[in-house]
Design an enzyme around this catalytic site. Structure first.
Site, PDB file in Angstrom:
ATOM      1  N   SER A 297       0.880  -1.111  -0.069  1.00 38.76           N
ATOM      2  CA  SER A 297      -0.057   0.041   0.088  1.00 38.76           C
ATOM      3  C   SER A 297       0.809   1.226   0.037  1.00 38.76           C
ATOM      4  O   SER A 297       1.602   1.601  -1.026  1.00 38.76           O
ATOM      5  CB  SER A 297      -1.010   0.017   1.365  1.00 38.76           C
ATOM      6  OG  SER A 297      -2.004   0.990   1.092  1.00 38.76           O
ATOM      7  N   ASP A 308      10.312   5.655 -10.234  1.00 37.46           N
ATOM      8  CA  ASP A 308       9.795   5.968 -11.285  1.00 37.46           C
ATOM      9  C   ASP A 308      10.376   7.757 -11.622  1.00 37.46           C
ATOM     10  O   ASP A 308      10.296   8.127 -12.741  1.00 37.46           O
ATOM     11  CB  ASP A 308       8.307   6.141 -11.454  1.00 37.46           C
ATOM     12  CG  ASP A 308       7.633   4.697 -11.793  1.00 37.46           C
ATOM     13  OD1 ASP A 308       8.687   3.788 -11.736  1.00 37.46           O
ATOM     14  OD2 ASP A 308       6.295   4.666 -12.008  1.00 37.46           O
ATOM     15  N   LYS A 322      -0.589  -4.248  -3.659  1.00 42.67           N
ATOM     16  CA  LYS A 322      -1.891  -3.664  -3.503  1.00 42.67           C
ATOM     17  C   LYS A 322      -1.883  -2.309  -4.098  1.00 42.67           C
ATOM     18  O   LYS A 322      -1.203  -1.463  -3.949  1.00 42.67           O
ATOM     19  CB  LYS A 322      -2.140  -3.477  -2.060  1.00 42.67           C
ATOM     20  CG  LYS A 322      -3.435  -2.913  -1.708  1.00 42.67           C
ATOM     21  CD  LYS A 322      -3.676  -2.665   0.069  1.00 42.67           C
ATOM     22  CE  LYS A 322      -4.980  -2.069   0.428  1.00 42.67           C
ATOM     23  NZ  LYS A 322      -5.068  -0.584  -0.073  1.00 42.67           N
TER      24      LYS A 322
END
Length: 383
Positions: A297, A308, A322
């Site tokens: 999460s 990223d 998740k």
């Protein structure tokens, strides 16, 4: 993003309440009278018939409040989503206590073991009653006070693990195929969500144990202290961190990423919402994130944002996976619910649900993950 999410959740509540207020064929909705379509009436007529049968035929007088709560819980269980659930007023109160970082309980974190259908102990807090009683990571919780629970009933099991301070709870565990019975006395648990220290060659280390209300504040304090000591690189450890508050992730990213996309969500209608960090603060130093299969999460959102945006790499094991966003709403009577409202994606558009985030450098041996991170960062510092 939070405001629009709350609007979507409020809209859902309105629909639930409207469709629940039924008398005969009529539906009363905010001051006017309408009519329920025959197909809808059949659904409620069946429910009322079953309720009447229970009240008339059950061998003892049923608890009407429990019947009512079970109706609401059944509605959410029909979603077949472990993250969506209805909570009674008492359950809601206890659920909200956890996000403050303090509650009364026994001190272990649980997760879903979908392979066995059981509730699994993911971590045991130091200086907790569970630790003192010999509870270990990997133990399966199969019953609380004699009542059996599956992972689909995890929130209710957790609710029953908590209770007034100095009271006891009897828990049945399964460890390596052997059943263990433990009676543990509850006490107030203060969740220490941040631990930090300086490692060799001025490499800072911050372990985020949970994304609670005070975590971002404590993270900033720890980072400021490390920077004051001349930190040259940073390790962020989110191993065994099951997540928490999204606003905390946002604040941490504000502190380390500069101006960047943290995550974006997409709902059933395809509407996208982006969460972005500000450009007021940024760490211009090499970063390594340590992950494992219990990093979930909020931990995955932070990891994905760092990777990223090319702010650092990850070392360890693939994360939990998740990729779903929940909204939570407390109703006027104190009850409430949590519902999955959208999917989330990392800044580059990766959808990680049930897949997780693969580490940049995979190291399966937990005892070697930190040393590998230090080795990698030493190479970066020397350059």
């Amino acid at each position: 993003m939070k405001d629009s999410l709350e609007k979507r959740v409020i809209k859902t509540v309105a629909i639930v309440l409207v469709t629940a207020i039924v008398t005969g064929f009529a539906l009363v909705k905010i001051g006017f009278l309408g009519f329920v379509p025959p197909a809808e009436y059949k659904k409620y007529a069946k429910y009322k018939a079953l309720e009447a049968s229970i009240k008339k035929e059950f061998y003892k007088k049923p608890d009407e409040k429990k019947l009512e709560d079970a109706t609401y819980k059944g509605l959410f269980s029909g979603l077949d989503d472990v993250y969506s659930a209805y909570y009674t007023a008492d359950e809601m109160k206890q659920l909200l206590e956890v996000s403050t970082g303090k509650y009364v309980g026994i001190g272990f974190v649980v997760g879903a073991d979908k392979g066995t259908g059981a509730i699994k102990v993911e971590s045991v807090m130091d200086n907790s009653p569970a630790k003192a009683s010999g509870v270990k990571k990997g133990d399966l919780v199969i019953a609380v006070n004699g009542k059996k629970y599956s992972y689909m009933e995890m929130d209710i099991a957790v609710k029953n693990l908590r209770g007034p301070e100095n009271t006891s709870v009897k828990i049945s565990f399964l460890r390596d195929g052997q059943k263990l019975e433990k009676t543990i006395t509850r006490k107030e648990i203060k969740i220490v969500s941040i631990e930090s220290k300086m490692l060799e060659n001025k490499i800072g280390y911050i372990n985020i144990k949970g994304f609670e209300e005070d975590t971002s504040k404590d993270f900033r304090k720890a980072l400021d202290k490390l920077e004051a000591q001349g930190m040259k690189a940073l390790i962020i450890d989110v191993r065994d961190d099951g997540g928490g508050l999204l606003t905390v992730v946002e604040d941490i990213c504000d502190r380390i990423l500069g101006k960047a996309v943290i995550v974006y969500t997409q709902d059933r209608q395809g509407h996208k919402e982006y969460m972005k960090s500000s450009d007021k603060e940024k760490i211009d130093k090499p970063i390594v994130v340590l992950t494992n299969g219990n990093s979930a999460s909020a931990s995955e959102i932070l990891t994905g944002a760092i990777l990223d945006n090319k702010a650092g790499i990850s070392i360890g094991e693939t994360t939990y996976g998740k990729g779903l966003v929940q909204g939570m709403l407390k109703l006027r009577d104190g009850s409430g619910y949590k519902i999955t409202t959208a999917q989330y994606f990392t800044p580059n558009g990766s959808y990680i649900d049930k897949k997780g985030i693969k580490p940049t450098i995979e190291i399966k041996d937990k005892n070697q993950q930190l040393s590998k991170a230090v080795e990698y960062l030493n190479g970066k510092i020397e350059k």
